[in-house]
Design a protein around this motif. Structure first.
Motif, PDB file in Angstrom:
ATOM      1  N   ILE A  24       0.849  -1.189   0.000  1.00 20.85           N
ATOM      2  CA  ILE A  24       0.000   0.000   0.000  1.00 20.85           C
ATOM      3  C   ILE A  24       0.883   1.238   0.000  1.00 20.85           C
ATOM      4  N   ASP A  43      -5.855   1.552  -8.206  1.00 16.81           N
ATOM      5  CA  ASP A  43      -6.158   2.734  -7.407  1.00 16.81           C
ATOM      6  C   ASP A  43      -7.157   2.380  -6.315  1.00 16.81           C
ATOM      7  N   LEU A  44      -7.000   3.011  -5.179  1.00 18.59           N
ATOM      8  CA  LEU A  44      -7.948   2.815  -4.074  1.00 18.59           C
ATOM      9  C   LEU A  44      -8.798   4.070  -3.911  1.00 18.59           C
ATOM     10  N   LEU A  45     -10.086   3.865  -3.772  1.00 19.87           N
ATOM     11  CA  LEU A  45     -11.006   4.993  -3.593  1.00 19.87           C
ATOM     12  C   LEU A  45     -11.943   4.705  -2.437  1.00 19.87           C
ATOM     13  N   LYS A  46     -12.509   5.780  -1.910  1.00 14.44           N
ATOM     14  CA  LYS A  46     -13.563   5.624  -0.914  1.00 14.44           C
ATOM     15  C   LYS A  46     -14.878   5.957  -1.604  1.00 14.44           C
ATOM     16  N   LYS A  47     -15.956   5.348  -1.145  1.00 11.81           N
ATOM     17  CA  LYS A  47     -17.250   5.597  -1.805  1.00 11.81           C
ATOM     18  C   LYS A  47     -17.562   7.089  -1.871  1.00 11.81           C
TER      19      LYS A  47
ATOM     20  N   THR B  18     -15.231  11.834   5.216  1.00 15.63           N
ATOM     21  CA  THR B  18     -14.500  11.206   4.106  1.00 15.63           C
ATOM     22  C   THR B  18     -13.153  10.695   4.579  1.00 15.63           C
ATOM     23  N   MET B  21     -13.539   7.479   6.388  1.00 19.16           N
ATOM     24  CA  MET B  21     -14.077   6.340   5.646  1.00 19.16           C
ATOM     25  C   MET B  21     -12.960   5.419   5.195  1.00 19.16           C
ATOM     26  N   LYS B  22     -13.309   4.166   5.079  1.00 20.65           N
ATOM     27  CA  LYS B  22     -12.320   3.199   4.613  1.00 20.65           C
ATOM     28  C   LYS B  22     -12.331   3.131   3.092  1.00 20.65           C
ATOM     29  N   TYR B  23     -11.180   2.762   2.554  1.00 23.26           N
ATOM     30  CA  TYR B  23     -11.143   2.471   1.124  1.00 23.26           C
ATOM     31  C   TYR B  23     -11.974   1.218   0.861  1.00 23.26           C
ATOM     32  N   ASN B  24     -12.860   1.294  -0.087  1.00 24.35           N
ATOM     33  CA  ASN B  24     -13.619   0.077  -0.427  1.00 24.35           C
ATOM     34  C   ASN B  24     -13.866  -0.044  -1.934  1.00 24.35           C
ATOM     35  N   ILE B  25     -13.122   0.756  -2.693  1.00 25.70           N
ATOM     36  CA  ILE B  25     -13.207   0.654  -4.147  1.00 25.70           C
ATOM     37  C   ILE B  25     -11.800   0.429  -4.701  1.00 25.70           C
ATOM     38  N   ILE B  26     -11.657  -0.585  -5.502  1.00 23.90           N
ATOM     39  CA  ILE B  26     -10.354  -0.892  -6.116  1.00 23.90           C
ATOM     40  C   ILE B  26     -10.523  -0.737  -7.619  1.00 23.90           C
ATOM     41  N   ARG B  27      -9.798   0.205  -8.187  1.00 26.70           N
ATOM     42  CA  ARG B  27      -9.988   0.509  -9.610  1.00 26.70           C
ATOM     43  C   ARG B  27      -8.795   0.021 -10.429  1.00 26.70           C
ATOM     44  N   GLU B  67     -19.764  -5.110  -7.517  1.00 29.11           N
ATOM     45  CA  GLU B  67     -19.984  -4.828  -6.095  1.00 29.11           C
ATOM     46  C   GLU B  67     -20.297  -6.129  -5.369  1.00 29.11           C
ATOM     47  N   SER B  76     -20.083  -3.157   1.545  1.00 29.60           N
ATOM     48  CA  SER B  76     -19.671  -3.776   0.282  1.00 29.60           C
ATOM     49  C   SER B  76     -18.290  -3.297  -0.136  1.00 29.60           C
ATOM     50  N   THR B  78     -16.176  -2.656  -3.880  1.00 25.28           N
ATOM     51  CA  THR B  78     -16.425  -2.539  -5.313  1.00 25.28           C
ATOM     52  C   THR B  78     -15.110  -2.595  -6.082  1.00 25.28           C
ATOM     53  N   LEU B 165     -10.056  -8.845   3.690  1.00 30.66           N
ATOM     54  CA  LEU B 165      -9.797  -8.070   2.467  1.00 30.66           C
ATOM     55  C   LEU B 165      -9.768  -6.574   2.768  1.00 30.66           C
ATOM     56  N   ILE B 168      -6.579  -5.578   4.302  1.00 30.85           N
ATOM     57  CA  ILE B 168      -5.440  -5.498   3.386  1.00 30.85           C
ATOM     58  C   ILE B 168      -5.391  -4.125   2.720  1.00 30.85           C
ATOM     59  N   ILE B 169      -6.559  -3.626   2.327  1.00 29.92           N
ATOM     60  CA  ILE B 169      -6.527  -2.320   1.624  1.00 29.92           C
ATOM     61  C   ILE B 169      -6.678  -1.133   2.585  1.00 29.92           C
TER      62      ILE B 169
END
Lengths: 92, 171
Positions: A24, A43-47, B18, B21-27, B67, B76, B78, B165, B168-169
């Motif tokens: 990370i 890339d890591l994003l938050k909602k 913000t 908040m945790k990271y929960n989107i992996i692009r 998702e 969730s 994503t 998971l 990890i992120i």
């Protein structure tokens, strides 16, 4: 990896415990995973960074239909793609 | 002045939320051959309108959301992934999406990190559900070849696995 101290070992995941190794970068918010021997960046994003809105499931259209705005957009996409396929220039 | 203070407080609260908040989107990254900044990019092979990419007049590449929910929870994760659709099929679909009930068959170009062996997996893109950047959502069908993914999509990810998971992120 060449990014130095901002990279920290975060953990590993996979049945054999080593197939995916993640690192990370806290500063730049990405994850590096070793997949099939190659480092791949995600890339890591938050909602909240993407949108506060929930995914749109419009109630004004039939459940089997896409919402009218998107339908128009898709039709525009199709027209643009077709024009290009028929000989238009690349680049959009 | 009171309005300005209130507005500032609201803004700070939003930033704080913000931040927490945790990271929960992996692009997934854009493939090199579609990325105009990459050496692999060939301008005469790529057409894009910013939402989809037509490559070599043959295939369409576009991003979609996968998702997966934590079992018995609203939480969730994503994955934003690159998917491939045959160009002619994509054009036919986009000309009249509702005659296809808003869904189109695709295959996965990106790897789903944490799920091995998913590249090339057949799936369905559902445009009835989209994010604010018009990315459709992925449906993993029951008959998909990836049993773990089918299970996690249909039943939700087990709590222990989901938390691991997320850890990890979000170290």
């Amino acid at each position: 990896l060449g990014v130095s101290a901002t990279l920290g070992f975060a953990g590993k995941y996979g049945d054999d415990g080593a197939k995916v190794l993640t690192k990370i970068n806290r500063k730049w918010n990405y994850i590096l995973a070793k997949i099939d021997g190659k480092w791949t960046k995600f890339d890591l994003l938050k909602k909240g960074q993407r949108s506060n809105k929930k995914p749109n499931t419009s109630t004004t259209t039939k459940p089997s239909d896409v919402e009218s705005g998107l339908e128009e957009l898709l039709k525009n996409w199709g027209r643009a793609a077709k024009d290009y396929m028929d000989g238009g220039a690349a680049g959009g | 002045v009171l309005l300005k203070i209130t507005w500032t407080v609201v803004l700070l609260e939003d930033n704080f939320k913000t931040f927490n908040m945790k990271y929960n989107i992996i692009r997934s990254q854009i493939p090199d051959f579609l990325n105009s900044e990459s050496k692999e990019y060939e301008d005469d092979k790529v057409f894009t309108n910013g939402y989809f990419y037509l490559y070599n007049k043959d295939v369409t590449y576009l991003e979609a959301n996968l998702e997966l929910f934590k079992r018995d929870s609203q939480e969730s994760m994503t994955w934003i992934l690159w998917c491939v659709v045959d160009a002619q099929k994509f054009i036919a679909f986009s000309e009249n999406p509702n005659s296809y009930h808003g869904i189109i068959n695709a295959s996965l170009f990106s790897e789903i990190i944490f799920y091995e062996g998913t590249k090339g997996l057949n799936l369905v893109l559902d445009f009835k559900k989209k994010d604010d950047e018009y990315r459709p959502f992925i449906i993993i069908e029951e008959n998909s070849k990836h049993a773990e993914l089918v299970n996690d999509f249909s039943n939700g990810i087990e709590e222990v696995k989901f938390d691991s998971l997320m850890n990890i992120i979000n170290p």
